[in-house]
Write an enzyme that holds these catalytic residues in place. Sequence first.
Site, PDB file in Angstrom:
ATOM      1  N   ALA A 263     122.763  32.923  95.305  1.00  0.00           N
ATOM      2  CA  ALA A 263     123.421  32.923  96.612  1.00  0.00           C
ATOM      3  C   ALA A 263     122.506  32.476  97.743  1.00  0.00           C
ATOM      4  O   ALA A 263     122.978  31.970  98.757  1.00  0.00           O
ATOM      5  CB  ALA A 263     123.979  34.307  96.912  1.00  0.00           C
ATOM      6  N   THR A 264     121.194  32.650  97.585  1.00  0.00           N
ATOM      7  CA  THR A 264     120.301  32.151  98.637  1.00  0.00           C
ATOM      8  C   THR A 264     120.491  30.641  98.771  1.00  0.00           C
ATOM      9  O   THR A 264     120.662  30.109  99.878  1.00  0.00           O
ATOM     10  CB  THR A 264     118.834  32.493  98.309  1.00  0.00           C
TER      11      THR A 264
ATOM     12  N   GLN B  21     128.471  40.487  97.484  1.00  0.00           N
ATOM     13  CA  GLN B  21     128.579  41.933  97.236  1.00  0.00           C
ATOM     14  C   GLN B  21     130.007  42.357  96.907  1.00  0.00           C
ATOM     15  O   GLN B  21     130.219  43.472  96.445  1.00  0.00           O
ATOM     16  CB  GLN B  21     128.104  42.712  98.476  1.00  0.00           C
TER      17      GLN B  21
ATOM     18  N   HIS C  51     123.598  37.729  89.363  1.00  0.00           N
ATOM     19  CA  HIS C  51     123.055  39.069  89.105  1.00  0.00           C
ATOM     20  C   HIS C  51     123.765  40.154  89.896  1.00  0.00           C
ATOM     21  O   HIS C  51     123.689  41.325  89.539  1.00  0.00           O
ATOM     22  CB  HIS C  51     121.529  39.099  89.330  1.00  0.00           C
TER      23      HIS C  51
ATOM     24  N   THR D  10     120.044  18.791  86.652  1.00  0.00           N
ATOM     25  CA  THR D  10     120.761  19.214  85.445  1.00  0.00           C
ATOM     26  C   THR D  10     121.237  20.653  85.578  1.00  0.00           C
ATOM     27  O   THR D  10     120.494  21.518  86.037  1.00  0.00           O
ATOM     28  CB  THR D  10     119.824  19.066  84.227  1.00  0.00           C
TER      29      THR D  10
ATOM     30  N   CYS E  67     116.252  43.777  99.466  1.00  0.00           N
ATOM     31  CA  CYS E  67     115.507  42.521  99.438  1.00  0.00           C
ATOM     32  C   CYS E  67     114.273  42.602 100.328  1.00  0.00           C
ATOM     33  O   CYS E  67     113.396  41.771 100.251  1.00  0.00           O
ATOM     34  CB  CYS E  67     116.378  41.366  99.926  1.00  0.00           C
TER      35      CYS E  67
HETATM   36  N1  PLP Z   1     123.715  37.568 100.089  1.00  0.00           N
HETATM   37  C1  PLP Z   1     123.782  38.893  99.944  1.00  0.00           C
HETATM   38  C2  PLP Z   1     124.809  39.664 100.706  1.00  0.00           C
HETATM   39  C3  PLP Z   1     122.905  39.561  99.072  1.00  0.00           C
HETATM   40  O1  PLP Z   1     122.981  40.887  98.938  1.00  0.00           O
HETATM   41  C4  PLP Z   1     121.935  38.797  98.364  1.00  0.00           C
HETATM   42  C5  PLP Z   1     120.970  39.426  97.468  1.00  0.00           C
HETATM   43  O2  PLP Z   1     120.715  40.582  97.479  1.00  0.00           O
HETATM   44  C6  PLP Z   1     121.916  37.413  98.557  1.00  0.00           C
HETATM   45  C7  PLP Z   1     122.815  36.830  99.424  1.00  0.00           C
HETATM   46  C8  PLP Z   1     120.928  36.552  97.825  1.00  0.00           C
HETATM   47  O3  PLP Z   1     121.373  36.335  96.522  1.00  0.00           O
HETATM   48  P1  PLP Z   1     120.470  35.699  95.375  1.00  0.00           P
HETATM   49  O4  PLP Z   1     119.517  36.768  94.962  1.00  0.00           O
HETATM   50  O5  PLP Z   1     121.434  35.317  94.301  1.00  0.00           O
HETATM   51  O6  PLP Z   1     119.773  34.518  95.952  1.00  0.00           O
END
Ligand code: PLP
Length: 322
Positions: A18-19, A122, A144, A180, A266
């Site tokens: 997601a980042t 989430q 994850h 890829t 995080c």
């Molecule tokens: N967005 C939210 C709301 C999250 O809680 C997190 C990770 O904790 C992320 C984005 C980032 O996700 P990823 O670890 O898959 O990059």
Amino acid sequence: VADVVGARPSEVVFNSGATEANNLALFGTATQVDRLIVSAIEHPSVLEPAAVLREAGAAVDILPTDAAGRADLGVLDRILAQAPALVSIMAANNEIGTLQPLAEIGRLCRSHGAVFHTDAVQALTTQAVDVVEAGVDLLSLSGHKLHGPAGIGALVVRGGRSLRPLTHGGGQQGGRRPGTVAVALCVGLGAACRLALARRLQDAVTVAALRDRLFDALGDGLPSLRRNGPQTGVLPGCLNVTLPGVDAADLLLDLPDLAVSTGSACSTAADTSSHVLSAIGLSAADAHSSLRFGLGRGTTARDVDDAAARIIAALRDRGRPG
Ligand code: PLP
């Protein structure tokens, strides 16, 4: 993966998580709009790209929230009337669990011709999110956070919308994410999404009951306990509490094997108070006295009873009954 959010398979752009998905949504759309509007309680993977874009000259508005963490839609409506914008508001907050009214935000965005991105990382294990019903143009998800593999995620890009890729040099996934594709991880993500679809209603009920049990158990031993965030319209698996006067980071040193965090998981290493707690009006002192519990499909009643008992005991040992 498409099914878990009501999208079409061709709309799913796989990536590393997601980042990356949030970065692609913001950087990939920034040149198509005049303004970026992000809520004050977004994850850093939205807020920091927005800050980088602002440094590069983009107009960025940080949308305030109320004390429950709900985005101020009156302010959003006023800003949207000024210029074509990208709006990024998360479906569910990772620290206090606030669920945003996606369909209402989607309608507002459509009525002003704005692009609507939501970070749904989430939400998907317990909430039904449908990109068509909610009027979402771009949606981020992460393996994850769905009990699937780490290192895989996706940006759902609706209706063939064009995006400037983050990287260059390959035509994979329509050129939207060159390189890829990690097929095995995609299959794992697909399996996790299928399980989420099959289980989310039941998981929401079970996990909410465990969260309430945890809150009651903590409150029985710690009468000054306060709950942060909304009481309703909240993720079942998220509990954020303030223990007035307690140094939460210090307390956790006594409980190293308990999966609890201060602020957001995080950023536990960072000694700054949570931007989310600050946005909903907590003082820095109360934010430093706050704990965040994440409950999920694997959490048991025994886990929550044990966690509550150990936190209460650790505070008693410190002469702080709470
Ligand atoms: N967005 C939210 C709301 C999250 O809680 C997190 C990770 O904790 C992320 C984005 C980032 O996700 P990823 O670890 O898959 O990059």
